[in-house]
Motif scaffolding. Structure first.
Motif, PDB file in Angstrom:
ATOM      1  N   MET A  29      32.178  36.367  30.952  1.00  0.00           N
ATOM      2  CA  MET A  29      32.204  37.614  31.699  1.00  0.00           C
ATOM      3  C   MET A  29      32.166  37.357  33.203  1.00  0.00           C
ATOM      4  N   PHE A  30      31.465  36.318  33.608  1.00  0.00           N
ATOM      5  CA  PHE A  30      31.306  35.992  35.029  1.00  0.00           C
ATOM      6  C   PHE A  30      30.816  37.218  35.806  1.00  0.00           C
ATOM      7  N   ASP A  31      29.916  37.982  35.198  1.00  0.00           N
ATOM      8  CA  ASP A  31      29.406  39.191  35.854  1.00  0.00           C
ATOM      9  C   ASP A  31      28.531  38.797  37.034  1.00  0.00           C
ATOM     10  N   GLY A  32      28.935  39.198  38.225  1.00  0.00           N
ATOM     11  CA  GLY A  32      28.199  38.861  39.436  1.00  0.00           C
ATOM     12  C   GLY A  32      28.604  37.551  40.071  1.00  0.00           C
ATOM     13  N   VAL A  33      29.292  36.678  39.317  1.00  0.00           N
ATOM     14  CA  VAL A  33      29.690  35.349  39.803  1.00  0.00           C
ATOM     15  C   VAL A  33      28.523  34.713  40.569  1.00  0.00           C
ATOM     16  N   HIS A  34      27.427  34.486  39.864  1.00  0.00           N
ATOM     17  CA  HIS A  34      26.200  33.973  40.476  1.00  0.00           C
ATOM     18  C   HIS A  34      26.236  32.450  40.589  1.00  0.00           C
ATOM     19  N   ARG A  35      25.131  31.868  41.040  1.00  0.00           N
ATOM     20  CA  ARG A  35      25.093  30.432  41.312  1.00  0.00           C
ATOM     21  C   ARG A  35      25.366  29.608  40.053  1.00  0.00           C
ATOM     22  N   GLY A  36      24.943  30.089  38.883  1.00  0.00           N
ATOM     23  CA  GLY A  36      25.236  29.377  37.643  1.00  0.00           C
ATOM     24  C   GLY A  36      26.719  29.375  37.333  1.00  0.00           C
ATOM     25  N   HIS A  37      27.366  30.525  37.521  1.00  0.00           N
ATOM     26  CA  HIS A  37      28.818  30.595  37.338  1.00  0.00           C
ATOM     27  C   HIS A  37      29.532  29.644  38.295  1.00  0.00           C
ATOM     28  N   LYS A  38      29.058  29.598  39.529  1.00  0.00           N
ATOM     29  CA  LYS A  38      29.710  28.752  40.531  1.00  0.00           C
ATOM     30  C   LYS A  38      29.578  27.268  40.171  1.00  0.00           C
TER      31      LYS A  38
ATOM     32  N   VAL B 148      29.615  26.127  37.097  1.00  0.00           N
ATOM     33  CA  VAL B 148      30.663  25.944  36.079  1.00  0.00           C
ATOM     34  C   VAL B 148      32.028  25.847  36.751  1.00  0.00           C
ATOM     35  N   LEU B 149      32.280  26.730  37.717  1.00  0.00           N
ATOM     36  CA  LEU B 149      33.590  26.771  38.366  1.00  0.00           C
ATOM     37  C   LEU B 149      33.849  25.532  39.217  1.00  0.00           C
TER      38      LEU B 149
ATOM     39  N   MET C  32      37.011  39.997  40.437  1.00  0.00           N
ATOM     40  CA  MET C  32      38.216  39.258  40.841  1.00  0.00           C
ATOM     41  C   MET C  32      38.066  38.717  42.260  1.00  0.00           C
ATOM     42  N   GLN C  33      37.526  39.530  43.159  1.00  0.00           N
ATOM     43  CA  GLN C  33      37.341  39.081  44.543  1.00  0.00           C
ATOM     44  C   GLN C  33      36.348  37.922  44.626  1.00  0.00           C
ATOM     45  N   LEU C  34      35.261  38.024  43.855  1.00  0.00           N
ATOM     46  CA  LEU C  34      34.249  36.974  43.873  1.00  0.00           C
ATOM     47  C   LEU C  34      34.783  35.678  43.271  1.00  0.00           C
ATOM     48  N   LEU C  35      35.547  35.783  42.188  1.00  0.00           N
ATOM     49  CA  LEU C  35      36.138  34.586  41.582  1.00  0.00           C
ATOM     50  C   LEU C  35      37.129  33.933  42.545  1.00  0.00           C
ATOM     51  N   ALA C  36      37.964  34.759  43.175  1.00  0.00           N
ATOM     52  CA  ALA C  36      38.947  34.226  44.121  1.00  0.00           C
ATOM     53  C   ALA C  36      38.261  33.529  45.292  1.00  0.00           C
ATOM     54  N   ALA C  37      37.127  34.089  45.736  1.00  0.00           N
ATOM     55  CA  ALA C  37      36.420  33.535  46.900  1.00  0.00           C
ATOM     56  C   ALA C  37      35.854  32.147  46.635  1.00  0.00           C
TER      57      ALA C  37
ATOM     58  N   ALA D 195      38.083  28.119  43.246  1.00  0.00           N
ATOM     59  CA  ALA D 195      38.140  27.229  42.084  1.00  0.00           C
ATOM     60  C   ALA D 195      39.122  27.687  41.014  1.00  0.00           C
ATOM     61  N   VAL D 196      39.664  28.901  41.161  1.00  0.00           N
ATOM     62  CA  VAL D 196      40.451  29.501  40.077  1.00  0.00           C
ATOM     63  C   VAL D 196      41.891  29.735  40.533  1.00  0.00           C
ATOM     64  N   ASP D 197      42.837  29.164  39.788  1.00  0.00           N
ATOM     65  CA  ASP D 197      44.250  29.393  40.079  1.00  0.00           C
ATOM     66  C   ASP D 197      44.783  30.628  39.350  1.00  0.00           C
ATOM     67  N   HIS D 198      44.365  30.824  38.097  1.00  0.00           N
ATOM     68  CA  HIS D 198      44.801  31.954  37.291  1.00  0.00           C
ATOM     69  C   HIS D 198      43.578  32.607  36.647  1.00  0.00           C
ATOM     70  N   CYS D 199      43.534  33.932  36.652  1.00  0.00           N
ATOM     71  CA  CYS D 199      42.469  34.658  35.947  1.00  0.00           C
ATOM     72  C   CYS D 199      43.126  35.615  34.964  1.00  0.00           C
ATOM     73  N   LEU D 200      42.845  35.428  33.678  1.00  0.00           N
ATOM     74  CA  LEU D 200      43.393  36.262  32.612  1.00  0.00           C
ATOM     75  C   LEU D 200      42.320  37.249  32.180  1.00  0.00           C
TER      76      LEU D 200
END
Length: 294
Positions: free
Chosen positions: A21-30, A32-33, A76-81, A84-89
């Protein structure tokens, strides 16, 4: 970052993939990314993230669906920032997808569509019907199908007395208890929300009341310090005093906002609201227009 949906005819020859889900794109998600990007570089392939809308629990267990830390657009904005991500499905999650076995999901989406060479996920990840696809299960499947799986240990927030885990669940708990400073440590940024103005006063200061988004994770009813600006605006943030309350008549969480600054506002406008910390003084918000809210 290229954003795609399950209606797009996406076919990648090869990719390093992460799911969640990457909800919030927090430090743990980062964390992983960062590993996702590194493996993509080592393998010489692009990176792809698979995420869902709505939250799977909204379909599987609506009564237990959590309040969200970020909307799909914010995610989407947080993931793009992260860079680390080229494509998001973004996959639409419905009853049919909730019944899809993990093996089928891996074959049809991750391998046939994304050309997955390696899967990088948090160590507590699970996918597929009944959460069958744990890291252990997927590792066994990977040996048969020819890809690799990396389970990334959950990150811990440094400087916390009880070794707080970096998770969306922990971020929600802290926000909903009013601990915005603690939530910022997990998110690595202040918590932000979008509010729609329902009342505005013409004054030398910005004095408005705004309704916060349904289903979004809002702080506990209390006074806070933070900042505000128009949604999707790149202008500087304006410091603000924020008071959260519940509107029993509508069931909405409301914020009363007072800010000094040149920001005109009218009913229906959308504001981006940043919560920095609790106003620990316990004194009511002081502004000459307070009687107008009575």
């Amino acid at each position: 970052m290229k954003v795609l949906t399950d209606t797009c005819d996406l076919r990648l020859p090869a990719a390093a993939v992460s799911i969640g889900m990457f909800d919030g794109v927090h430090r743990g998600h980062k964390k992983v990314l960062r590993q996702l990007r590194e493996r993509g570089r080592q393998l010489g392939v692009p990176t792809a993230v698979v995420t869902f809308d709505p939250h799977p629990r909204a379909v599987v267990r609506p009564d237990a669906c959590p309040m969200l830390l970020s909307s799909v657009d914010d995610r989407m904005q947080l993931l793009a920032a992260t860079g680390a991500v080229d494509h998001c499905l973004v996959l639409h999650f419905n009853h049919a997808r909730s019944q899809q076995p993990a093996d089928d999901f891996v074959l049809t989406t991750l391998m046939n569509q994304l050309g997955m060479r390696e899967l990088i996920v948090g160590e507590n990840f699970a996918c597929g019907r009944g959460r069958q696809g744990t890291v252990a299960y997927l590792s066994a499947l990977a040996r048969r199908l020819g890809f690799s799986v990396t389970g990334v240990p959950l990150d811990r927030v440094p400087g916390t007395h009880d070794a707080v885990r970096s998770s969306s669940t922990e971020a929600r708990r802290l926000i909903q208890s009013g601990d915005l400073a603690g939530a910022s440590a997990v998110l690595q940024r202040p918590h932000e929300m979008t509010g729609t103005i329902t009342r505005a006063l013409a004054a030398s200061r910005l004095v408005v009341e705004a309704a916060l988004g349904r289903g979004m994770c809002a702080p506990a009813a209390a006074d806070y310090v933070g900042a505000v600006r128009y949604r999707d605006d790149a202008s500087p943030w304006i410091p603000a005093q924020l008071r959260i309350r519940d509107d029993r008549s509508t069931g909405r969480r409301m914020v009363r906002l007072v800010a000094d600054g040149a920001l005109k506002a009218a009913r229906g406008d959308e504001l981006r609201i940043r919560f920095v910390d609790r106003a620990w003084t316990g004194r009511p918000l002081s502004h000459p227009e307070r009687s107008a809210w009575a």
